[in-house]
Design a protein around this motif. Structure first.
Motif: not given
Length: 195
Positions: A111-117, A119-124, A137-139, A145-149
Motif C-alpha cells: 500500500w505504501v508503494e502504491l501511494i509512492l507510485v 507520487l512517482q507519476a506526478v514527479q514524471l 517532489m523526490s524529497l 515514505s519514511i512517515y508512512l513506514t
C-alpha cells in the motif's frame, strides 16, 4: 472499490494511520490477493521508472545502471525489496513485542508503494513540465515514505511510542542496507568508486 475510495483511503492513511490499518485488515484479502498487490505495486513502480529512464537516460553506464535498465530485473528487485521490507517489519516489530504478522505487513508495504507510485507519476509529469520541481517532489516522496513506514508499522504492531518505532526503523534500514551491500558486492554489481 472505486477510484474515489482509493483516494479517500490515501487521505485516511495520511491522517489516521491506525484507522487505515484497521480498514486494510477488514478488506480480508486472501493470501493470493496480498501477493498480487505486491506484484502490482512492483510492476507499476518499475514501469514508471522505465519510462523515466527512457525520457531521461542516466549519465553513467555502470553495472548497476545496466541491471536497472531491464524492466523485468527492476520489477523483480522491487518485488524482492518489498518482501524483504515486510519480513523486516514483522521480525523486528515482533522482537520488540509487536503483534503484527507478515501477511498484514505485506499488504501495508504494498500500500505504501502504491501511494509512492502515485507520487512517482506526478514527479514524471513535473520532470517534463517544470523540471526544477521534480527534485522537490523526490524529497516529498522520500519524507512521505519514511512517515508512512513508521506510522503504519506502529499501527500494525500496536505500538504506542513513535520515537521508539522511528529508532527501530533507522536500525532496520542500516541492517537491511548492510546485508544488501554485502550481497551486491558479492555479486559484483556495486558501482565502481574512483580513488
Amino acid at each position: 472499490m472505486k477510484i474515489g475510495d482509493l483516494g479517500e483511503l490515501v487521505v485516511l492513511t495520511l491522517r489516521n494511520p491506525d484507522r487505515a490499518v484497521r480498514l486494510l485488515r477488514e478488506f480480508g484479502l486472501s493470501t493470493s490477493e496480498r501477493w498480487m498487490t505486491v506484484v502490482l505495486a512492483a510492476s507499476l513502480s518499475s514501469l514508471l521508472a522505465g519510462i523515466a529512464r527512457q525520457m531521461f537516460p542516466p549519465a553513467t553506464n555502470d553495472a548497476l545502471s545496466a541491471i536497472l535498465a531491464d524492466p523485468m530485473t527492476l520489477a523483480a528487485l522491487q518485488f524482492g525489496a518489498m518482501v524483504l521490507s515486510a519480513a523486516a517489519v514483522t521480525v523486528i516489530g515482533r522482537a520488540f513485542g509487536g503483534q503484527g504478522n507478515f501477511a498484514d505487513a505485506l499488504v501495508l508495504v504494498a500500500w505504501v508503494e502504491l501511494i509512492l507510485v502515485g507520487l512517482q507519476a506526478v514527479q514524471l509529469v513535473l520532470m517534463v513540465l517544470v523540471p526544477p520541481s521534480a527534485m522537490i517532489m523526490s524529497l516529498v516522496a522520500f519524507a512521505l515514505s519514511i512517515y508512512l513506514t513508521i506510522s503504519l508499522t506502529k499501527a500494525l504492531h500496536g505500538f504506542t511510542s513513535t520515537p521508539k518505532v522511528a529508532l527501530g526503523f533507522i536500525g532496520g534500514v542500516f541492517l537491511v542496507a548492510t546485508v544488501l551491500s554485502i550481497l551486491a558486492a558479492a555479486l559484483g554489481i556495486l558501482p565502481e568508486v574512483s580513488p
